[in-house]
Design a protein around this motif. Sequence first.
Motif, PDB file in Angstrom:
ATOM      1  N   GLN A  23       0.754  -1.138  -0.120  1.00 34.17           N
ATOM      2  CA  GLN A  23      -0.027  -0.038  -0.064  1.00 34.17           C
ATOM      3  C   GLN A  23       0.892   1.285   0.121  1.00 34.17           C
ATOM      4  O   GLN A  23       0.483   2.278  -0.444  1.00 34.17           O
ATOM      5  CB  GLN A  23      -0.949   0.032   1.185  1.00 34.17           C
ATOM      6  CG  GLN A  23      -1.803  -1.292   1.150  1.00 34.17           C
ATOM      7  CD  GLN A  23      -1.680  -2.191   1.824  1.00 34.17           C
ATOM      8  OE1 GLN A  23      -0.248  -2.651   2.147  1.00 34.17           O
ATOM      9  NE2 GLN A  23      -2.513  -3.156   2.429  1.00 34.17           N
ATOM     10  N   GLU A  54      -2.274  -8.334  -0.620  1.00 37.28           N
ATOM     11  CA  GLU A  54      -2.635  -7.253   0.425  1.00 37.28           C
ATOM     12  C   GLU A  54      -3.710  -6.278   0.029  1.00 37.28           C
ATOM     13  O   GLU A  54      -4.226  -5.503   0.832  1.00 37.28           O
ATOM     14  CB  GLU A  54      -1.273  -6.685   0.765  1.00 37.28           C
ATOM     15  CG  GLU A  54      -0.570  -7.352   1.541  1.00 37.28           C
ATOM     16  CD  GLU A  54       0.958  -6.878   1.993  1.00 37.28           C
ATOM     17  OE1 GLU A  54       1.325  -7.328   3.022  1.00 37.28           O
ATOM     18  OE2 GLU A  54       1.192  -5.487   1.460  1.00 37.28           O
ATOM     19  N   THR A  55      -3.975  -6.105  -1.348  1.00 40.14           N
ATOM     20  CA  THR A  55      -4.646  -5.016  -1.908  1.00 40.14           C
ATOM     21  C   THR A  55      -5.935  -5.532  -2.838  1.00 40.14           C
ATOM     22  O   THR A  55      -5.881  -6.688  -3.009  1.00 40.14           O
ATOM     23  CB  THR A  55      -3.939  -3.816  -2.611  1.00 40.14           C
ATOM     24  OG1 THR A  55      -3.921  -4.550  -3.951  1.00 40.14           O
ATOM     25  CG2 THR A  55      -2.663  -3.539  -1.954  1.00 40.14           C
ATOM     26  N   ASP A  56      -6.787  -4.525  -3.220  1.00 39.10           N
ATOM     27  CA  ASP A  56      -7.789  -5.101  -4.227  1.00 39.10           C
ATOM     28  C   ASP A  56      -7.381  -5.168  -5.561  1.00 39.10           C
ATOM     29  O   ASP A  56      -8.451  -5.355  -6.129  1.00 39.10           O
ATOM     30  CB  ASP A  56      -9.081  -4.149  -3.727  1.00 39.10           C
ATOM     31  CG  ASP A  56      -8.831  -2.707  -4.060  1.00 39.10           C
ATOM     32  OD1 ASP A  56      -7.760  -2.298  -4.455  1.00 39.10           O
ATOM     33  OD2 ASP A  56      -9.922  -2.101  -3.964  1.00 39.10           O
ATOM     34  N   GLU A 182      -5.733   4.284   5.412  1.00 43.73           N
ATOM     35  CA  GLU A 182      -5.141   5.171   4.601  1.00 43.73           C
ATOM     36  C   GLU A 182      -4.701   6.333   5.113  1.00 43.73           C
ATOM     37  O   GLU A 182      -3.631   6.798   4.516  1.00 43.73           O
ATOM     38  CB  GLU A 182      -6.576   5.671   3.408  1.00 43.73           C
ATOM     39  CG  GLU A 182      -6.948   4.642   2.726  1.00 43.73           C
ATOM     40  CD  GLU A 182      -7.810   3.726   3.317  1.00 43.73           C
ATOM     41  OE1 GLU A 182      -8.171   2.546   2.617  1.00 43.73           O
ATOM     42  OE2 GLU A 182      -8.483   3.893   4.506  1.00 43.73           O
TER      43      GLU A 182
END
Length: 208
Positions: A23, A54-56, A182
């Motif tokens: 990220q 780890e992410t979309d 975020e």
Amino acid sequence: MTLQQPTFDKTVTLAMTGASGAQYGLRLLQCLLASNVRVWLLMSEAAQVVINTETDLQMPEGDDDSLQSFLADRFAAKEGQLTLFGKRDWFSPVASGTGAPASMVICPASGGTLSAVACGASNNLIERAADVALKERRQLILVPREAPYSEIHLENMLKLTRMGAMILPASPGFYQKPSTVEDIVDFVVARLLDQLGVEQKLLPYWGE
């Protein structure tokens, strides 16, 4: 009529390796592109696996051109603003002191990458580009994301610091009272942008 090619404020080499913390690298890429910075991107195969985990995002399988197009579309890069170089692209600008930009960031930086850069291994383009940054006395920032650090990690970080590199670990502060993941990511990315001399509004400066 000749179409005018876009001009960019600066060029930064961004490398992403297989450490956790994809990220951070993706958000840095997004912010650099939004700030009119041209990015030369180096991405290990392990980094792509971590991104998928780890992410979309799901990295497209195939050649580097497909991955470059995917990321350029995802982060709204201008024409010519984002270039992805393969791990064996020895004729890319980052492989030589005559072509590499003034700044390079490895985010995230795995323990293996720390070790390879510290000993000058240059087994792939990421390691070679970092070696070029060190030998040319240019800005090199490494963002390790590991816990705890072994003696080997610490020795390699000290060695790189003495060579002129900067170690900026993914250690977010909390005085800005983050409310989302975020916000935590942006803290580290803001510090990176500050070091690169890129204006940022992700994080207020101390005292503001």
